[in-house]
Motif scaffolding. Structure first.
Motif, PDB file in Angstrom:
ATOM      1  N   TYR A  53       0.838  -1.191   0.000  1.00  0.00           N
ATOM      2  CA  TYR A  53       0.000   0.000   0.000  1.00  0.00           C
ATOM      3  C   TYR A  53       0.868   1.234   0.000  1.00  0.00           C
ATOM      4  CZ  TYR A  53       0.601  -1.392   4.881  1.00  0.00           C
ATOM      5  OH  TYR A  53       1.094  -1.844   6.066  1.00  0.00           O
ATOM      6  N   CYS A  54       0.214   2.331  -0.355  1.00  0.00           N
ATOM      7  CA  CYS A  54       0.901   3.609  -0.450  1.00  0.00           C
ATOM      8  C   CYS A  54       1.079   4.224   0.940  1.00  0.00           C
ATOM      9  CB  CYS A  54       0.109   4.571  -1.315  1.00  0.00           C
ATOM     10  SG  CYS A  54       0.003   4.074  -3.042  1.00  0.00           S
ATOM     11  N   ALA A  55       1.980   5.176   1.009  1.00  0.00           N
ATOM     12  CA  ALA A  55       2.248   5.875   2.268  1.00  0.00           C
ATOM     13  C   ALA A  55       0.998   6.589   2.776  1.00  0.00           C
ATOM     14  CB  ALA A  55       3.383   6.874   2.071  1.00  0.00           C
ATOM     15  N   GLU A  56       0.238   7.167   1.861  1.00  0.00           N
ATOM     16  CA  GLU A  56      -0.965   7.901   2.274  1.00  0.00           C
ATOM     17  C   GLU A  56      -1.970   6.970   2.950  1.00  0.00           C
ATOM     18  OE1 GLU A  56       0.467   7.901  -0.735  1.00  0.00           O
ATOM     19  OE2 GLU A  56      -0.089   9.672  -1.895  1.00  0.00           O
ATOM     20  N   ARG A  57      -2.193   5.789   2.361  1.00  0.00           N
ATOM     21  CA  ARG A  57      -3.165   4.858   2.934  1.00  0.00           C
ATOM     22  C   ARG A  57      -2.643   4.239   4.223  1.00  0.00           C
ATOM     23  NH1 ARG A  57      -4.205   1.079  -1.578  1.00  0.00           N
ATOM     24  NH2 ARG A  57      -2.676   2.266  -2.753  1.00  0.00           N
ATOM     25  N   ASN A  58      -1.333   4.081   4.317  1.00  0.00           N
ATOM     26  CA  ASN A  58      -0.749   3.600   5.562  1.00  0.00           C
ATOM     27  C   ASN A  58      -1.031   4.606   6.681  1.00  0.00           C
ATOM     28  OD1 ASN A  58       0.780   2.365   7.522  1.00  0.00           O
ATOM     29  ND2 ASN A  58       2.709   2.476   6.416  1.00  0.00           N
ATOM     30  N   PRO A  86      -1.053  12.269  -5.196  1.00  0.00           N
ATOM     31  CA  PRO A  86      -1.535  10.927  -4.839  1.00  0.00           C
ATOM     32  C   PRO A  86      -1.871  10.110  -6.081  1.00  0.00           C
ATOM     33  CG  PRO A  86      -3.288  12.517  -4.577  1.00  0.00           C
ATOM     34  CD  PRO A  86      -2.068  13.304  -4.941  1.00  0.00           C
ATOM     35  N   CYS A  87      -1.693   8.805  -5.993  1.00  0.00           N
ATOM     36  CA  CYS A  87      -2.069   7.920  -7.100  1.00  0.00           C
ATOM     37  C   CYS A  87      -3.599   7.791  -7.139  1.00  0.00           C
ATOM     38  CB  CYS A  87      -1.415   6.546  -6.932  1.00  0.00           C
ATOM     39  SG  CYS A  87      -2.182   5.514  -5.658  1.00  0.00           S
ATOM     40  N   GLY A  88      -4.109   7.170  -8.161  1.00  0.00           N
ATOM     41  CA  GLY A  88      -5.550   7.011  -8.311  1.00  0.00           C
ATOM     42  C   GLY A  88      -6.186   6.242  -7.170  1.00  0.00           C
ATOM     43  N   CYS A  89      -5.497   5.205  -6.681  1.00  0.00           N
ATOM     44  CA  CYS A  89      -6.055   4.417  -5.567  1.00  0.00           C
ATOM     45  C   CYS A  89      -6.212   5.278  -4.318  1.00  0.00           C
ATOM     46  CB  CYS A  89      -5.143   3.230  -5.257  1.00  0.00           C
ATOM     47  SG  CYS A  89      -5.119   1.966  -6.543  1.00  0.00           S
ATOM     48  N   CYS A  90      -5.218   6.086  -4.016  1.00  0.00           N
ATOM     49  CA  CYS A  90      -5.291   6.933  -2.820  1.00  0.00           C
ATOM     50  C   CYS A  90      -6.348   8.016  -2.983  1.00  0.00           C
ATOM     51  CB  CYS A  90      -3.932   7.548  -2.518  1.00  0.00           C
ATOM     52  SG  CYS A  90      -2.752   6.342  -1.879  1.00  0.00           S
ATOM     53  N   ARG A  91      -6.515   8.523  -4.189  1.00  0.00           N
ATOM     54  CA  ARG A  91      -7.571   9.511  -4.426  1.00  0.00           C
ATOM     55  C   ARG A  91      -8.934   8.886  -4.121  1.00  0.00           C
ATOM     56  NH1 ARG A  91      -5.357  12.714  -9.858  1.00  0.00           N
ATOM     57  NH2 ARG A  91      -3.171  12.496  -9.250  1.00  0.00           N
TER      58      ARG A  91
HETATM   59 ZN    ZN Z   1      -1.318   5.935  -3.597  1.00  0.00          ZN
END
Ligand code: ZN
Length: 128
Positions: A53-58, A86-91
């Motif tokens: 997972y991305c840093a934002e979601r972490n 942010p990547c699309g998933c984090c958005r």
């Molecule tokens: Zn992301």
């Protein structure tokens, strides 16, 4: 915290680690300012099986543990320490946590300082 202070914290938390051929983490670092006034941090995780997972979601995971879903500001940096969007998933992830996150500001550039809201980064939300 100012954006400069959030950037400094995100850069401080960068800690690139390669743990064998199946696990790496710490190449991206994020700081979230939540509506509860707290700051949450996280780094990315990448596993060879495709999980991670991305840093934002972490960082958002810790925020959710506190029962908060609204994010005011996000600073995320890559390995070079530069802000990144942010990547699309984090958005999608942040947008679906709360409709208020449409107003979440992301730092896109340090000099000159440039931010953009999640609502502008997701111009055509599928869920509305
Ligand atoms: Zn992301």
């Amino acid at each position: 915290m100012t954006y400069a202070e959030m950037l400094a914290l995100a850069r401080k938390n960068l800690n690139p680690q390669e743990r064998g051929e199946y696990c790496s983490f710490g190449f991206v670092s994020a700081v979230l300012e939540a509506a509860n006034g707290k700051y949450y941090t996280g780094v990315n995780v990448d596993l060879a099986c495709g999980l991670g997972y991305c840093a934002e979601r972490n960082a958002a995971g810790s925020m959710l543990t506190d029962g908060e879903t609204v994010v005011r500001r996000v600073v995320c940096v890559g390995q070079d320490g530069a802000p990144m969007p942010p990547c699309g998933c984090c958005r999608e992830f942040l947008a679906l946590l709360s409709p208020e996150n449409e107003n979440t500001e992301f730092l896109l550039e340090e000099e000159p300082l440039r931010t953009e809201t999640l609502g502008r980064l997701r111009l055509f939300p599928w869920e509305k």
